[in-house]
Scaffold this motif. Structure first.
Motif, mmCIF file in Angstrom:
data_model
loop_
_atom_site.group_PDB
_atom_site.id
_atom_site.type_symbol
_atom_site.label_atom_id
_atom_site.label_comp_id
_atom_site.label_asym_id
_atom_site.label_seq_id
_atom_site.Cartn_x
_atom_site.Cartn_y
_atom_site.Cartn_z
ATOM 1 N N ASP A 3 6.490 9.977 1.453
ATOM 2 C CA ASP A 3 5.508 9.046 0.970
ATOM 3 C C ASP A 3 5.894 7.646 1.836
ATOM 4 O O ASP A 3 7.063 7.191 2.081
ATOM 5 N N PHE A 4 4.705 6.967 2.177
ATOM 6 C CA PHE A 4 4.947 5.862 2.953
ATOM 7 C C PHE A 4 4.405 4.558 2.030
ATOM 8 O O PHE A 4 3.405 4.670 1.423
ATOM 9 N N LYS A 44 4.175 13.243 6.159
ATOM 10 C CA LYS A 44 3.630 13.474 4.755
ATOM 11 C C LYS A 44 3.537 14.797 4.512
ATOM 12 O O LYS A 44 3.658 15.479 3.372
ATOM 13 N N ALA A 45 3.508 15.745 5.501
ATOM 14 C CA ALA A 45 3.321 17.323 5.140
ATOM 15 C C ALA A 45 4.543 17.766 4.649
ATOM 16 O O ALA A 45 4.536 18.696 3.753
ATOM 17 N N VAL A 73 3.549 13.691 -4.912
ATOM 18 C CA VAL A 73 4.590 13.119 -6.048
ATOM 19 C C VAL A 73 5.252 12.267 -5.268
ATOM 20 O O VAL A 73 5.712 12.339 -4.079
ATOM 21 N N PHE A 74 5.455 11.013 -5.848
ATOM 22 C CA PHE A 74 6.126 9.965 -5.082
ATOM 23 C C PHE A 74 7.676 9.902 -5.444
ATOM 24 O O PHE A 74 8.209 9.785 -6.367
ATOM 25 N N ASP A 75 8.435 10.748 -4.559
ATOM 26 C CA ASP A 75 9.737 10.887 -4.664
ATOM 27 C C ASP A 75 10.828 11.017 -3.301
ATOM 28 O O ASP A 75 11.725 10.750 -3.473
ATOM 29 N N LYS A 76 10.058 10.768 -2.255
ATOM 30 C CA LYS A 76 10.711 10.464 -0.834
ATOM 31 C C LYS A 76 10.112 9.458 -0.199
ATOM 32 O O LYS A 76 9.445 9.657 0.841
ATOM 33 N N PRO A 77 10.162 8.156 -0.729
ATOM 34 C CA PRO A 77 9.807 7.119 0.100
ATOM 35 C C PRO A 77 10.335 6.637 1.385
ATOM 36 O O PRO A 77 11.666 6.688 1.611
ATOM 37 N N ASP A 131 0.978 -1.444 -0.053
ATOM 38 C CA ASP A 131 -0.043 0.134 -0.094
ATOM 39 C C ASP A 131 1.017 1.276 -0.059
ATOM 40 O O ASP A 131 1.974 1.181 0.637
ATOM 41 N N VAL A 132 0.396 2.540 -1.098
ATOM 42 C CA VAL A 132 1.335 3.525 -0.962
ATOM 43 C C VAL A 132 0.626 4.511 -0.602
ATOM 44 O O VAL A 132 -0.550 4.783 -1.230
#
Length: 71
Positions: free
Chosen positions: A60-61, A55-56, A19-23, A11-12
């Motif tokens: 991204d998790f 998240k703020a 933007v998915f850039d810092k997981p 789950d993302v």
């Protein structure tokens, strides 16, 4: 074509910037009884506001729950 069988539920949750850039990847770890699931993992990071703060900041998790608990 790849024949992928990930053997995991994933789950993302994107950060506030969408933007998915810092997981930040959270994996269930050792779970011989299969008790942990994605909602349990999310709950562990929800209680002190850590997840919302990160998240703020745009993090991204990614939650990983292996379908075979001995993997």
């Amino acid at each position: 074509m790849c024949n992928l069988k990930p053997n995991a539920k994933i789950d993302v949750e994107n950060g506030c910037d969408k933007v998915f850039d810092k997981p930040i990847i959270i994996v269930e770890g050792f779970d011989p009884l299969g008790d942990l699931d994605i909602e349990t993992l999310k709950g562990r990071f929800r209680s002190n506001g850590f997840r919302e703060i990160m998240k703020a900041y745009g993090y991204d998790f990614v939650y990983v729950d292996f379908t075979k608990n001995t993997t």
